[in-house]
Design an enzyme around this catalytic site. Structure first.
Site: not given
Length: 341
Positions: A63, A172, A204, A227
């Site tokens: 993402h 992230d 996300e 991820d």
């Protein structure tokens, strides 16, 4: 490779983009080095590489959005109220510098009660609706320069730590995006007998709507999500976390396809790629949960990069784990493209 990978990660993290406002141009520019790329109307970046006529079609997803906030009101004194976009950690907010993207970027500070006036309450994290931002403007000027709905992020300074580790906000999941770009780079030299779709998905952090629509339209046989997950540090239970630098975490969960999961383990062992195991009792909390139920169903696997300080402006990863994630995925795809099962 580590210096080039480090530069790539820092460049990706330097491009601000909360959910719905992802830095698609930056991601698409990097992916176009290896793939035919398009951007859909949901802000998903989609790249196609490999053999388009192959019997085997796999999607790789990371993402692109990051956590942040959205401006909800501006008072007469110029203080800005805001709501979180994604899982912003309110414990790190007080006194933190931020960047607000109004008509032009503006630097601000999250208001912080001096301990002298707090009556012993300085250890309590305020709820977001009680926080305010100070951008140094009067009410009239703030309302003119910062329209309601403007986005913002916590300020973050990239740091290179010892032992091949990096610290910056938005790792992230920009480190996952970097891992997939590195995978595409490896595959461009290997020419796999597989159709590979690389997805940098939107939204996300606010529920996964990007991968929901993208997986429906792409509809691959398999998908592997990349991820971040929890790395060991003080206060984090060792049984639920992995070691930094000891390899990516292969997910095991009822929500994941057992065949894809087992083949990921087999690939890591065969190629002598270091890996760790992450066991979950139900949903994974990643895009795999949405992609698995797209259309008629997609066989999903999960590979996670260990990370400390998640959802803060000082997240920490190991470059070695990003590189080994790319090696694992590239080897998996090369092997699966040769199979007929």
């Amino acid at each position: 490779m580590s210096q080039g990978l480090k530069k790539l990660i820092f460049n990706l993290c330097d491009a601000p983009g909360t959910s719905g406002q992802e830095p698609v141009d930056v991601a698409a520019r990097e992916l176009r080095k290896y793939a035919e790329v398009r951007i859909d109307h949901n802000n998903n970046v989609i790249g196609e590489l490999g053999n388009p006529d192959s019997h085997y079609h796999i999607m790789l997803d990371a993402h692109l959005d990051q956590i942040g906030f959205i401006i909800t009101s501006v008072d007469e004194k110029g203080f800005l109220r805001f709501a979180p976009v994604g899982g912003l950690d309110r414990r790190v907010m007080a006194g933190s510098p931020v960047t607000v993207f109004g008509k032009e970027p503006v630097t601000g500070i999250v208001c912080c009660m001096p301990p002298h006036l707090s009556d012993g309450g300085e250890d309590k994290a305020l709820p977001f609706d009680k926080m305010a931002l100070d951008v140094g403007l009067t009410g009239e000027a703030a309302k003119e320069r910062i329209p309601l709905g403007s986005r913002g992020i916590l300020y973050s300074q990239p740091q290179e730590l010892l032992n091949n580790r990096l610290s910056v906000g938005a790792l992230d999941d920009r480190c996952g995006v970097a891992a997939l770009l590195r995978t595409a780079e490896i595959l461009s030299g290997e020419k796999p007998d597989a159709r590979v779709t690389v997805l940098f998905s939107a939204q996300e952090e606010t529920g996964g709507s990007g991968v929901t629509t993208a997986a429906y339209q792409i509809y691959p046989q398999e998908a592997i999500m990349v991820d971040v997950s929890f790395a060991k540090q003080p206060g984090v239970a060792s049984v639920t976390a992995a070691e930094l630098g000891k390899g990516p975490m292969i997910g095991v969960s009822p929500a994941l396809n057992p065949k894809v999961t087992e083949l990921l383990f087999e690939t890591a062992k065969k190629e002598k790629i270091p890996y760790q195991t992450e066991v979950m009792g139900g949903a994974t909390g990643t895009n795999a949960d949405e992609a698995a139920v797209a259309k008629g169903g997609v066989a999903c696997g999960l590979v996670s990069i260990p990370q400390r300080n998640m959802h803060t402006p000082a997240e920490i990863i190991s470059l070695d784990d990003v590189e080994n994630t790319a090696r694992l995925l590239a080897s998996y795809i090369m092997d699966r493209g040769c199979r007929r099962d």
